[in-house]
Each structure stands twice: as structure tokens, then as C-alpha cells.
Design a protein around this motif. Structure first.
Motif, PDB file in Angstrom:
ATOM      1  N   PHE A 155       0.849  -1.186   0.000  1.00 19.52           N
ATOM      2  CA  PHE A 155       0.000   0.000   0.000  1.00 19.52           C
ATOM      3  C   PHE A 155       0.883   1.234   0.000  1.00 19.52           C
ATOM      4  O   PHE A 155       1.689   1.441   0.913  1.00 19.52           O
ATOM      5  CB  PHE A 155      -0.920   0.009   1.218  1.00 19.52           C
ATOM      6  CG  PHE A 155      -1.675   1.299   1.399  1.00 19.52           C
ATOM      7  CD1 PHE A 155      -2.606   1.708   0.462  1.00 19.52           C
ATOM      8  CD2 PHE A 155      -1.438   2.118   2.505  1.00 19.52           C
ATOM      9  CE1 PHE A 155      -3.299   2.904   0.620  1.00 19.52           C
ATOM     10  CE2 PHE A 155      -2.124   3.315   2.667  1.00 19.52           C
ATOM     11  CZ  PHE A 155      -3.056   3.704   1.723  1.00 19.52           C
TER      12      PHE A 155
ATOM     13  N   ALA B  31       1.110   5.068   0.523  1.00 28.39           N
ATOM     14  CA  ALA B  31       0.354   6.119   1.202  1.00 28.39           C
ATOM     15  C   ALA B  31       0.736   7.478   0.629  1.00 28.39           C
ATOM     16  O   ALA B  31       1.775   8.049   0.983  1.00 28.39           O
ATOM     17  CB  ALA B  31       0.621   6.080   2.708  1.00 28.39           C
TER      18      ALA B  31
ATOM     19  N   VAL C 299       3.208  -1.052   4.142  1.00 28.96           N
ATOM     20  CA  VAL C 299       2.893   0.338   3.781  1.00 28.96           C
ATOM     21  C   VAL C 299       4.177   1.105   3.522  1.00 28.96           C
ATOM     22  O   VAL C 299       5.172   0.946   4.246  1.00 28.96           O
ATOM     23  CB  VAL C 299       2.103   1.043   4.902  1.00 28.96           C
ATOM     24  CG1 VAL C 299       1.702   2.458   4.475  1.00 28.96           C
ATOM     25  CG2 VAL C 299       0.880   0.241   5.301  1.00 28.96           C
TER      26      VAL C 299
ATOM     27  N   LEU D  59       6.155  -0.117   8.311  1.00 28.44           N
ATOM     28  CA  LEU D  59       6.073   1.113   7.521  1.00 28.44           C
ATOM     29  C   LEU D  59       7.441   1.457   6.955  1.00 28.44           C
ATOM     30  O   LEU D  59       8.412   1.599   7.695  1.00 28.44           O
ATOM     31  CB  LEU D  59       5.574   2.277   8.379  1.00 28.44           C
ATOM     32  CG  LEU D  59       5.511   3.635   7.663  1.00 28.44           C
ATOM     33  CD1 LEU D  59       4.467   3.624   6.561  1.00 28.44           C
ATOM     34  CD2 LEU D  59       5.229   4.759   8.651  1.00 28.44           C
TER      35      LEU D  59
END
Length: 312
Positions: free
Chosen positions: A163, A165, A187, A218
């Protein structure tokens, strides 16, 4: 940090960069580049973009620059909020042997979001490696945290996709809540969360980076920073931000990207590459192979070996 001339490296600094961190010694992966064709009609954001960006940017416009800079592979990232554009990127990727993966777009609020994702995976035939809603352009800054999106994010995670962001400061609280709701989601924070470098917005940004970086899954893209500068702010203004990124994410969770062609409003392709190489050598000596290739290959993941075999 040496003062940099707009759009080109200071000659002395360029010589040092190319001597100490030569791209020919690396297999460089550009983890964030775009192609777009405004004639397709689904790039509404271009109406407010600089005039220089309101034109087609296609493989023929980049390949020579990328090759000259020593960049071997790239990840092609969506630039329009339509599934049709993602399929268009699949077509372009098949024409560009350097493209190792595509980060596409899907309607995360669609009732059949899982089927839509599966269709893109099928149509991409191995190219789809991630998804990116254009959250920074959505009026509701809390959109990413909506419980109604839980199913979509579960689908992204279940399909093994990343994903991206695409957020600015207003969306960072919602991104934090999404990370809490989906702690196993892979992410990456595009463009370091778009800090307000031109206006000196370091303190509010670093407080968020300090918190977000505590989520171990992350990652963060070392990309898009030069385009956050305004005249007369010079390129050396990005150094404190880059230093902070290495402090908080380390060299294993930072991923370099060019953000071409958005980059072209502020610098040449090779310019940003060599600035990033120099700053990486300064703040994480010996980690260029991770930041400029291995992290992207692992994060998305990318089958670089197959690309090499296919184009030998």
C-alpha cells in the motif's frame, strides 16, 4: 552540505559523488516513477499542475535519461484515480523492459473491491505489486481511517500487495489509525509524507515521523523532496529532512524513487539521483545497495532476476 545549483550538481560535488558512489557499481531501482497521457482524460489534477507537466510523459521521454543515469529498473506508479489508467500502465510496462512492477489504483469503496483487485492482478500478469488511492486529494482528511475501508485493506494484505500512502500532513493522523487497524499491512510513505520544507515546517513533521516510524512494517520513500522547494529555497534545505529519515527509518526501510516526471519542474533525473546517493553516503555509509535497490525489491516484491533473464 554544499550549495546546489538548480537542476544540476555543483561541479566539484558532482565529481565527488560520481567518484565515491558511482551508479555503475549499483543495480539501481527507481521505486517511484510515472507515465501519463493527458489525452486520456482522467488526470484532473493536472489542471492545477505547472504548465510544464500538462503534457504526455511516456517511455520514449525517459528511457535515455534513465539509462544514462545508470538506473536499471523502475516501479511505475499510478497518476489517475481510475482502474482504466492502471490497465494503461500495464500496457506501457510491457513496452518498457525496465518496469519491474506497477502500483495501481482501485476503487477501495466499491462493494466488490476484492473482485476488482483480483481482476487487476490477472490483467497485470505479474506486474501489479501495490495499490495507491490518491488520499491527499480526497476532501475528507480522515478518509484512510474509515472502518468501511477495512475490507479493502484486508484484501490488499491478503493478496500480498503493498500500500502506497500518498498523503500530506493533514492525512497523517488517519494514516496512523490505518496502521493501527492493519498492523500487518506493508505500507510505504510516499515522498516522506510531503513535509512543508519551503516554509520550514520541520517540527510538526518530525513529530509525526517519530510516531509513524515506530510501526515496523512502515517504509518510507526517499522521493519527491526537491519538488517541495520554492524559490529562493535552495536544494540544501532538504538535508535536515533526509538526515531525520535515516535516523527514524534506518537504511533498511528507506526506498529511493525519482518521482519523474514531477521531478522535472525542479531538477534533472541524474541530479536528484546523485544528490540522494551523496546524502545516503553521508548518513548511512555503505547502504546504497539497500536504499537504491534491495529495499524496493524486498518491499514490493520485485522479480528482478526474471527481468534480467528476459532481456539478456
Amino acid at each position: 552540505m554544499a550549495r546546489l545549483a538548480r537542476g544540476r550538481l555543483d561541479p566539484e560535488w558532482q565529481s565527488h559523488a560520481m567518484t565515491n558512489v558511482p551508479t555503475h557499481a549499483l543495480t539501481v531501482v527507481d521505486a517511484h516513477q510515472h507515465y501519463w497521457q493527458p489525452a486520456r482524460g482522467d488526470y484532473a489534477w493536472l489542471a492545477q499542475a505547472p504548465m510544464a507537466l500538462r503534457q504526455a510523459f511516456l517511455p520514449v521521454d525517459l528511457c535515455a535519461q534513465r539509462e544514462a543515469a545508470g538506473v536499471k529498473f523502475s516501479v511505475l506508479v499510478q497518476a489517475a484515480p481510475t482502474e482504466e489508467e492502471t490497465r494503461y500502465l500495464f500496457e506501457l510496462a510491457r513496452l518498457d523492459p525496465a518496469v519491474a512492477g506497477v502500483v495501481g489504483w482501485v476503487d477501495l469503496e466499491a462493494p466488490d473491491v476484492g473482485a476488482r483487485i483480483d481482476a487487476l492482478i490477472r490483467d497485470g500478469d505479474g506486474l501489479l505489486c501495490g495499490l495507491r488511492p490518491m488520499a491527499q486529494d480526497i476532501a475528507d482528511p480522515d478518509w484512510l481511517a474509515k472502518p468501511s475501508l477495512d475490507r479493502a485493506f484486508d484484501c490488499i494484505q491478503d493478496r500480498g500487495l503493498a500500500f502506497d500512502a500518498l498523503v500530506g500532513m493533514p492525512q497523517l493522523p488517519a494514516l496512523r489509525r490505518r496502521l493501527q487497524r492493519n498492523p500487518q499491512l506493508s505500507v510505504v510513505l510516499d515522498h516522506a509524507g510531503k513535509p512543508a520544507i519551503a516554509s520550514g515546517g520541520f517540527d510538526p513533521w518530525i513529530r509525526w515521523i517519530d510516531e509513524l516510524a515506530q510501526h515496523p512494517r512502515l517504509h518510507c520513500k526517499l522521493s519527491g523532496l526537491l519538488t517541495l522547494l520554492d524559490e529562493p529555497v535552495h536544494d540544501d534545505a532538504i538535508e535536515p529532512y533526509v538526515a531525520a529519515l535515516f535516523t527514524h527509518f534506518g537504511s533498511k526501510r528507506l526506498i529511493w524513487g525519482s518521482d519523474w516526471p514531477a521531478l522535472t519542474t525542479h531538477a534533472a533525473f541524474y541530479h536528484w539521483l546523485h544528490v540522494a546517493l551523496m546524502l545516503t553516503e553521508r548518513y548511512a555509509p555503505g547502504s546504497q545497495a539497500d536504499v537504491f535497490a534491495a529495499n524496493a525489491v524486498r518491499f514490493y516484491p520485485l522479480d528482478i532476476d526474471s527481468l534480467v533473464r528476459d532481456h539478456m
